[in-house]
Design an enzyme around this catalytic site. Structure first.
Site, PDB file in Angstrom:
ATOM      1  N   HIS A 143      62.058   9.930  12.142  1.00  0.00           N
ATOM      2  CA  HIS A 143      62.994  10.970  13.041  1.00  0.00           C
ATOM      3  C   HIS A 143      61.816  11.149  14.172  1.00  0.00           C
ATOM      4  CE1 HIS A 143      63.476  15.538  14.550  1.00  0.00           C
ATOM      5  NE2 HIS A 143      62.218  14.757  15.366  1.00  0.00           N
ATOM      6  N   GLU A 144      60.397   9.852  14.240  1.00  0.00           N
ATOM      7  CA  GLU A 144      59.748  10.440  15.982  1.00  0.00           C
ATOM      8  C   GLU A 144      60.472   8.686  16.464  1.00  0.00           C
ATOM      9  OE1 GLU A 144      58.394  12.748  16.947  1.00  0.00           O
ATOM     10  OE2 GLU A 144      58.321  14.350  14.880  1.00  0.00           O
TER      11      GLU A 144
HETATM   12 NI    NI Z   1      61.435  15.272  17.678  1.00  0.00          NI
END
Ligand code: NI
EC number: 3.5.1.88
Length: 179
Positions: A143-144
């Protein structure tokens, strides 16, 4: 140290492919990391990427080293500063699970991610990081790192029947845990 404004989806700065970090262990990079940590803690986030505070560099932070009250069932992820990450999926296996994002406040969606990955990069001092992880840890990293390529999790949602407002999807949830 400073809590910075978190950019929200719709801001063009979240759509850029961020630039690699070239110089490590500099005052500038340490200040960025401090701001990212302060901002993530203030927002009770599980992670934060430099583009989310408008900084066009391939730097992400994630993990807390302790349980996150927003994700009480999630395993502990070590606090990590990761620059110039490279992610390698270790199998074709995907996993679907709920995600939120501080740049998409008040919403949650089910997102497919690689279940098991290797990630490599360096920390703010230029020291190597090389880990093989799975499940929630692998999800947070993916996600990051997506933020570094201008991708927000709604762009990966496949089933929009499982995307919506947190307060509607999870009516019992602490309203502060809204993103
Ligand atoms: Ni995010």
């Amino acid at each position: 140290m400073a809590v910075r404004e978190i950019l929200k989806m719709g801001d063009a700065r979240l759509l850029r492919v961020a630039q690699p970090v070239v110089n490590f262990d500099t005052d500038e990079l340490h200040l960025l990391v401090t701001d990212l940590l302060d901002t993530m803690h203030a927002a009770h986030g599980a992670g934060l990427a430099a583009p989310q505070i408008g900084v066009d560099l391939r730097v992400v932070i994630f993990g807390s080293g302790q349980l996150n009250p927003r994700y009480p069932d999630a395993p502990v992820v070590p606090r990590t500063v990761l620059c110039n990450p490279v992610i390698t999926p270790l199998s074709d296996e995907e996993e679907q699970d709920w995600e939120g994002c501080l740049s998409v406040p008040g919403m949650r969606g089910v997102v497919p991610r690689w279940r098991r990955i290797r990630y490599q990069g360096v920390d703010q001092y230029g020291d190597a990081i090389d880990r093989t992880v799975e499940g929630f840890h692998a999800r947070v990293v993916q996600h990051e790192c997506d933020h570094l390529d201008g991708k927000l999790y709604p762009m990966r949602v496949r089933d929009f029947t499982r995307f919506g407002y947190t307060e509607v999807l999870f009516p019992g949830l602490d309203p502060k845990a809204d993103d």
